[in-house]
Design a protein around this motif. Sequence first.
Motif, PDB file in Angstrom:
ATOM      1  N   GLU A 144      20.232 -10.534 -15.118  1.00  0.00           N
ATOM      2  CA  GLU A 144      21.636 -10.859 -14.837  1.00  0.00           C
ATOM      3  C   GLU A 144      21.798 -11.154 -13.346  1.00  0.00           C
ATOM      4  OE1 GLU A 144      24.247 -11.668 -16.510  1.00  0.00           O
ATOM      5  OE2 GLU A 144      23.414 -11.268 -18.489  1.00  0.00           O
TER       6      GLU A 144
ATOM      7  N   GLY B  54      24.273 -11.680 -11.311  1.00  0.00           N
ATOM      8  CA  GLY B  54      25.211 -10.895 -10.510  1.00  0.00           C
ATOM      9  C   GLY B  54      24.658  -9.533 -10.160  1.00  0.00           C
ATOM     10  N   ALA B  55      24.031  -8.884 -11.127  1.00  0.00           N
ATOM     11  CA  ALA B  55      23.418  -7.575 -10.874  1.00  0.00           C
ATOM     12  C   ALA B  55      22.301  -7.699  -9.847  1.00  0.00           C
ATOM     13  CB  ALA B  55      22.881  -6.991 -12.181  1.00  0.00           C
TER      14      ALA B  55
ATOM     15  N   ILE C 149      32.266  -7.678  -4.255  1.00  0.00           N
ATOM     16  CA  ILE C 149      31.829  -7.527  -5.645  1.00  0.00           C
ATOM     17  C   ILE C 149      32.897  -8.048  -6.602  1.00  0.00           C
ATOM     18  CG2 ILE C 149      31.249  -5.831  -7.440  1.00  0.00           C
ATOM     19  CD1 ILE C 149      29.835  -4.203  -5.271  1.00  0.00           C
ATOM     20  N   GLN C 150      34.154  -7.878  -6.238  1.00  0.00           N
ATOM     21  CA  GLN C 150      35.256  -8.426  -7.044  1.00  0.00           C
ATOM     22  C   GLN C 150      35.076  -9.919  -7.270  1.00  0.00           C
ATOM     23  OE1 GLN C 150      39.749  -7.899  -6.058  1.00  0.00           O
ATOM     24  NE2 GLN C 150      39.041  -9.624  -4.812  1.00  0.00           N
ATOM     25  N   TRP C 151      34.718 -10.659  -6.231  1.00  0.00           N
ATOM     26  CA  TRP C 151      34.562 -12.105  -6.345  1.00  0.00           C
ATOM     27  C   TRP C 151      33.257 -12.491  -7.024  1.00  0.00           C
ATOM     28  CZ3 TRP C 151      38.429 -15.232  -6.322  1.00  0.00           C
ATOM     29  CH2 TRP C 151      39.606 -14.840  -5.675  1.00  0.00           C
TER      30      TRP C 151
ATOM     31  N   MET D 255      32.190 -10.782  -9.551  1.00  0.00           N
ATOM     32  CA  MET D 255      32.599 -10.614 -10.947  1.00  0.00           C
ATOM     33  C   MET D 255      33.507 -11.759 -11.407  1.00  0.00           C
ATOM     34  SD  MET D 255      30.984  -7.984 -11.976  1.00  0.00           S
ATOM     35  CE  MET D 255      29.685  -8.418 -10.807  1.00  0.00           C
TER      36      MET D 255
ATOM     37  N   GLN E  45      33.168 -14.794 -10.527  1.00  0.00           N
ATOM     38  CA  GLN E  45      32.243 -15.859 -10.905  1.00  0.00           C
ATOM     39  C   GLN E  45      31.551 -15.546 -12.224  1.00  0.00           C
ATOM     40  OE1 GLN E  45      28.364 -15.870 -10.686  1.00  0.00           O
ATOM     41  NE2 GLN E  45      28.894 -17.533 -12.065  1.00  0.00           N
ATOM     42  N   MET E  46      31.066 -14.341 -12.372  1.00  0.00           N
ATOM     43  CA  MET E  46      30.300 -13.977 -13.561  1.00  0.00           C
ATOM     44  C   MET E  46      31.152 -14.028 -14.823  1.00  0.00           C
ATOM     45  SD  MET E  46      27.163 -13.367 -12.619  1.00  0.00           S
ATOM     46  CE  MET E  46      26.514 -12.502 -14.032  1.00  0.00           C
ATOM     47  N   GLY E  47      32.385 -13.579 -14.722  1.00  0.00           N
ATOM     48  CA  GLY E  47      33.233 -13.493 -15.904  1.00  0.00           C
ATOM     49  C   GLY E  47      34.129 -14.699 -16.129  1.00  0.00           C
TER      50      GLY E  47
END
Length: 238
Positions: free
Chosen positions: A89, A91-92, A116-118, A120, A122-124
């Motif tokens: 993954e 992002g991880a 980390i909010q940003w 996420m 992108q990831m979501g």
Amino acid sequence: MADVSNFKINEKWPAKDPSVLQLYSFPTPNGVKVSIALEEMGIPYEAHTVTLADADVKSPEFLSLNPNNKIPAIIDPDGPGDQPLELFESGAILIYLAEKSGKLIGSGAAEKAHIIQWVMFQMGGLGPMFGQLGFFYKFAGSQWEDKRPQERYIGEAKRLLGVLDGVLDGKTWIAEEYSIADIAIAPWLRALDFYGAKEAVGFSGYTNVAAHLDRFLERPAVATGLQIPPREPASRAA
């Protein structure tokens, strides 16, 4: 530091230098996030081309590292507790590498959370929605007579670009400084070129986003990371 040469994935992608981080990837928007981050952070690594063909991503060797059969994935021989760490993954992986290196993740708890909010976001949001846009605008979905799915993802891409354009107003980078948030987001903005969808989403009208992508692409580590690993795999002979 552990030796990673005994991991099953070495049966198909043998490590030449098992003492450094091993990257298994392909130069897609998700794949280049990790190579760019490694270049920016100065972490020694060895890259292996894992194509998107089933013979690679669904091979027993790759599934031993990522059961979800998606690139990128890594093995870090210098993981926590001096033990090798397997991770998938994108992002991880970005968060792990930033914390490991102490780079591109902010200088305090609040800034780290913001970054980390940003990632996420992108990831979501940005990644999945732009990926669907690509399917319905360039690939098989573009042939469907019913254009409602295509219109739905064009509209969602515009909405997400509007969110980004707002947060970038008056700013150089997503957070206070260049970070893994930019590394997560910008390759997906670049993908709009590949999909031939820039005009459809009105990309030029999002002036803050367009300028952000230009700044990102000017970075030397980005220029290098975008080419790693090469699209054509090297010889896999041991």
